[in-house]
Design an enzyme around this catalytic site. Structure first.
Site, short mmCIF file in Angstrom:
data_model
loop_
_atom_site.label_atom_id
_atom_site.label_comp_id
_atom_site.label_asym_id
_atom_site.label_seq_id
_atom_site.Cartn_x
_atom_site.Cartn_y
_atom_site.Cartn_z
N ASP A 13 0.81 -1.23 0.00
CA ASP A 13 0.00 0.00 0.00
C ASP A 13 0.84 1.27 0.00
O ASP A 13 0.45 2.29 0.56
CB ASP A 13 -0.97 0.00 1.20
CG ASP A 13 -1.87 -1.21 1.19
OD1 ASP A 13 -2.28 -1.63 0.09
OD2 ASP A 13 -2.14 -1.76 2.27
N LYS A 16 1.75 2.13 -5.06
CA LYS A 16 2.28 1.54 -6.29
C LYS A 16 1.35 1.81 -7.47
O LYS A 16 1.81 2.05 -8.59
CB LYS A 16 2.47 0.02 -6.10
CG LYS A 16 3.47 -0.34 -5.01
CD LYS A 16 3.60 -1.84 -4.82
CE LYS A 16 2.34 -2.49 -4.31
NZ LYS A 16 1.96 -2.09 -2.93
N GLY A 40 -4.60 -4.30 -3.86
CA GLY A 40 -5.58 -3.26 -4.11
C GLY A 40 -4.81 -2.01 -4.50
O GLY A 40 -4.16 -1.41 -3.65
N HIS A 41 -4.81 -1.65 -5.78
CA HIS A 41 -4.01 -0.53 -6.27
C HIS A 41 -4.94 0.59 -6.72
O HIS A 41 -5.80 0.38 -7.58
CB HIS A 41 -3.12 -0.99 -7.43
CG HIS A 41 -2.08 -1.99 -7.00
ND1 HIS A 41 -1.12 -2.48 -7.84
CD2 HIS A 41 -1.84 -2.58 -5.81
CE1 HIS A 41 -0.35 -3.33 -7.18
NE2 HIS A 41 -0.78 -3.41 -5.94
N GLN A 223 1.92 -6.04 -3.28
CA GLN A 223 2.42 -6.22 -1.91
C GLN A 223 3.72 -5.43 -1.70
O GLN A 223 3.88 -4.38 -2.31
CB GLN A 223 2.57 -7.71 -1.56
CG GLN A 223 1.25 -8.45 -1.40
CD GLN A 223 0.61 -8.89 -2.69
OE1 GLN A 223 1.25 -9.50 -3.52
NE2 GLN A 223 -0.65 -8.59 -2.89
N GLY A 301 -10.78 -3.13 3.39
CA GLY A 301 -11.37 -2.04 4.18
C GLY A 301 -10.84 -1.97 5.60
O GLY A 301 -11.27 -1.12 6.38
P1 GDP Z 1 -0.83 0.35 -3.51
O1 GDP Z 1 -1.42 -0.92 -3.04
O2 GDP Z 1 0.64 0.42 -3.26
O3 GDP Z 1 -1.17 0.67 -4.94
O4 GDP Z 1 -1.47 1.50 -2.63
P2 GDP Z 1 -3.04 1.67 -2.26
O5 GDP Z 1 -3.75 2.18 -3.45
O6 GDP Z 1 -3.57 0.44 -1.61
O7 GDP Z 1 -2.94 2.76 -1.11
C1 GDP Z 1 -2.36 4.00 -1.32
C2 GDP Z 1 -3.43 5.07 -1.04
O8 GDP Z 1 -2.80 6.32 -0.93
C3 GDP Z 1 -4.45 5.21 -2.14
O9 GDP Z 1 -5.68 5.60 -1.57
C4 GDP Z 1 -3.88 6.33 -3.00
O10 GDP Z 1 -4.88 7.05 -3.72
C5 GDP Z 1 -3.28 7.20 -1.95
N1 GDP Z 1 -2.09 7.97 -2.37
C6 GDP Z 1 -1.08 7.60 -3.21
N2 GDP Z 1 -0.12 8.55 -3.24
C7 GDP Z 1 -0.54 9.53 -2.40
C8 GDP Z 1 0.04 10.77 -1.97
O11 GDP Z 1 1.12 11.16 -2.34
N3 GDP Z 1 -0.69 11.51 -1.06
C9 GDP Z 1 -1.90 11.10 -0.58
N4 GDP Z 1 -2.53 11.88 0.30
N5 GDP Z 1 -2.46 9.94 -0.96
C10 GDP Z 1 -1.78 9.17 -1.85
P1 IMO Z 2 -0.99 -4.17 -2.25
O1 IMO Z 2 -0.55 -4.72 -3.58
C1 IMO Z 2 -0.97 -4.68 2.07
C2 IMO Z 2 -1.04 -8.81 3.56
C3 IMO Z 2 -2.27 -9.28 4.31
C4 IMO Z 2 -1.62 -10.25 5.28
C5 IMO Z 2 -0.55 -10.92 4.40
C6 IMO Z 2 -0.96 -12.24 3.79
O2 IMO Z 2 -2.27 -3.44 -2.31
O3 IMO Z 2 0.12 -3.43 -1.60
P2 IMO Z 2 -2.53 -12.87 1.73
O4 IMO Z 2 -4.01 -12.64 1.51
O5 IMO Z 2 -1.66 -12.27 0.70
O6 IMO Z 2 -2.22 -14.31 2.00
O7 IMO Z 2 -2.22 -12.09 3.13
O8 IMO Z 2 -0.26 -9.99 3.40
N1 IMO Z 2 -1.30 -8.26 2.21
C7 IMO Z 2 -1.23 -6.96 1.91
N2 IMO Z 2 -1.00 -5.88 2.70
N3 IMO Z 2 -1.12 -4.53 0.75
C8 IMO Z 2 -1.33 -5.61 -0.07
O9 IMO Z 2 -1.33 -5.50 -1.41
C9 IMO Z 2 -1.43 -6.89 0.52
N4 IMO Z 2 -1.63 -8.13 0.03
C10 IMO Z 2 -1.53 -8.96 1.07
O10 IMO Z 2 -2.91 -8.21 4.98
O11 IMO Z 2 -0.97 -9.55 6.30
MG MG Z 3 -2.96 -1.58 -1.80
#
Ligand code: GDP
Ligand code: IMO
Ligand code: MG
Length: 430
Positions: A13, A16, A40-41, A223, A301
């Protein structure tokens, strides 16, 4: 930078999705190489928000061919749902390529993920319960079904029958859960096959030929490094290799072809799920990071666990992945703090660690050693040039750069594609 790998440098998270979307405009292919719909991207552009779980984050550009590599595990129902959602929003998935060798997440994988978490009770991993671990288990046990199996009905039925001998026993006798019949699974999955067929192809020759032609390929990690099954906080990890080597294994492209390995790190750190976390915050500062950063899981969530930036972990990511540079995201979330802490080392039983301790117990009990830097009180979400950041924010980035030993080439100051500062990024000359 014809072949660029992007990986998460922390516990996932890191943003990416945002950075992949942003950089994809220069690339011809964007390939996922591991994981499944545990990811979840988030991609935000103007008033449009996409939350992608399986489809690569480059899908918004018509010039990009999205690819799902052999290293991924695919829940066909989820994938088709995602394709339908995107198409209904006017985003075409027609170019999507799915590897013939990618493994399938089966219904019993989802059941077993949930059942095994319930069995672990207080020791649960906190998985996303999407069946990821059990699907990779079957891959390693050579009991898995692959995308290509969907296109030969008798092979598909034979392999499902072989798997069910063991799965039904475990479901019923170990967990007291309902069992499956070959017919029920075949009816469901062979219907998906019809729809998936146009997308399925061989990925390794596709990407190698593309690189031979001079096309650009982007490898989008899911991840993060500390969730890697080999290099992360085992057993509190995912079941794949989100580190850069995974990009080669998970698409069939050799390491010598990779030009750049970009690590993504938040300006602080979060984790979802259980496991050690030396800089975790339980106080008002942690609350502020969650509230301002909207730190809730994109897939489940769940509220993310917040903490100060851990330079020891990022340094480990630099080594494990061979990072060439870093993108620091969510710098805007730190605006308003009087002081900002950075963990530069750990202490445990009188010993100081400047790299991740080799033994899990030491990491589990590691006490962070902090350096404290002054904060800045101004809104930086509109800043587009490094020179225009407040001095304290520039000092903070320069300090993270010094600690990691690699340049910080990109800084994100908001979730939108436009809210980005490029310090050093070679744009493609088409
Ligand atoms: P990922 O799994 O690495 O793609 O990241 P996620 O999408 O799960 O979580 C990153 C969250 O931070 C998302 O809600 C993005 O919209 C948000 N986000 C990404 N870059 C920034 C930033 O520079 N500032 C803020 N405030 N939010 C960001
Ligand atoms: P993105 O790509 C954050 C975590 C789960 C748990 C562990 C194992 O959005 O960064 P799994 O279902 O993969 O067997 O769970 O890995 N986990 C993540 N945490 N971002 C993710 O993906 C994750 N994908 C799995 O919360 O701790
Ligand atoms: Mg994510």
């Amino acid at each position: 930078m014809a072949a660029t790998v992007l990986i998460g440098a922390q516990w996932g998270d890191e943003g990416k999705g945002k950075i992949t979307d942003l950089l994809s405009q220069d690339f011809d292919y964007v390939a996922r190489f591991q994981g499944g719909n545990n990811a979840g991207h988030t991609v935000i552009h103007g008033d449009r928000t996409l939350k992608l779980h399986l489809i690569p984050s480059g899908v918004m550009y018509e010039t990009v061919t999205p690819v799902i590599g052999n290293g991924c595990v695919i829940d066909p129902k989820v994938l088709l749902g995602e394709i339908d959602t995107l198409q209904s929003e006017g985003i075409s998935c027609e170019r999507l390529i799915i590897s013939t060798n990618a493994h399938l997440i089966m219904p019993y994988h989802r059941d077993l993920d949930g059942a095994s978490e319930r069995r672990l009770g207080a020791n649960e991993i906190g998985t996303t319960r999407r069946g990821i671990g059990p699907a990779y288990q079957d891959k390693a046990a050579r009991l898995g079904l692959r995308m290509q199996d969907l296109f030969d009905r008798s092979i598909f039925r034979e392999k499902v029958a072989a798997a069910l001998i063991e799965k039904n026993d475990i479901l019923q006798k170990v967990y007291g859960l309902p069992t499956y019949t070959v017919d029920a699974i075949a009816d469901e999955y062979l219907a998906y096959a019809e729809r998936l067929k146009p997308y399925v192809d061989e990925v390794s020759p596709l990407l190698n030929d593309a690189l031979d032609r001079g096309d650009w390929v982007f490898f989008e990690g899911a991840q993060g490094t500390q969730l890697d099954i080999d290099h992360g906080t085992y057993p509190f990890v995912t079941s794949s290799n989100p580190t850069s080597g995974g990009a080669c294994v998970g698409t069939g492209v050799g390491p010598a072809r990779i030009d750049r390995v970009l690590g993504i790190a938040k300006a602080y750190i979060t984790r979802v799920g259980a496991g050690p976390f030396p800089t975790e915050l339980f106080d008002d500062d942690g609350r502020q990071l969650i509230d301002v950063g909207h730190e809730y899981g994109t897939t489940t969530g769940r509220e993310r666990r917040p903490g100060w930036y851990d330079a020891v972990i990022v340094k480990s990511a630099v080594q494990v992945n061979g990072l060439t540079d870093l993108a620091i995201t969510k710098l805007d979330v730190l605006s308003g703090f009087d002081e900002i802490k950075v963990c530069v080392a750990y202490e445990h039983l009188g010993k100081r660690y400047t790299s991740v301790p080799g033994h899990q117990s030491a990491f589990h009990h590691a006490q962070p050693v902090y350096e404290t830097l002054p904060g800045w009180q101004t809104d930086i979400t509109g800043v587009r040039r490094f020179e225009d950041l407040p001095g304290a924010a520039r000092d903070y980035i320069n300090y993270l750069e010094e600690l990691s030993g690699v340049p910080v080439s990109i800084i994100a100051v908001g979730p939108d594609r436009a809210q980005t500062i490029f310090r050093d990024w070679e744009r493609r000359q088409r």
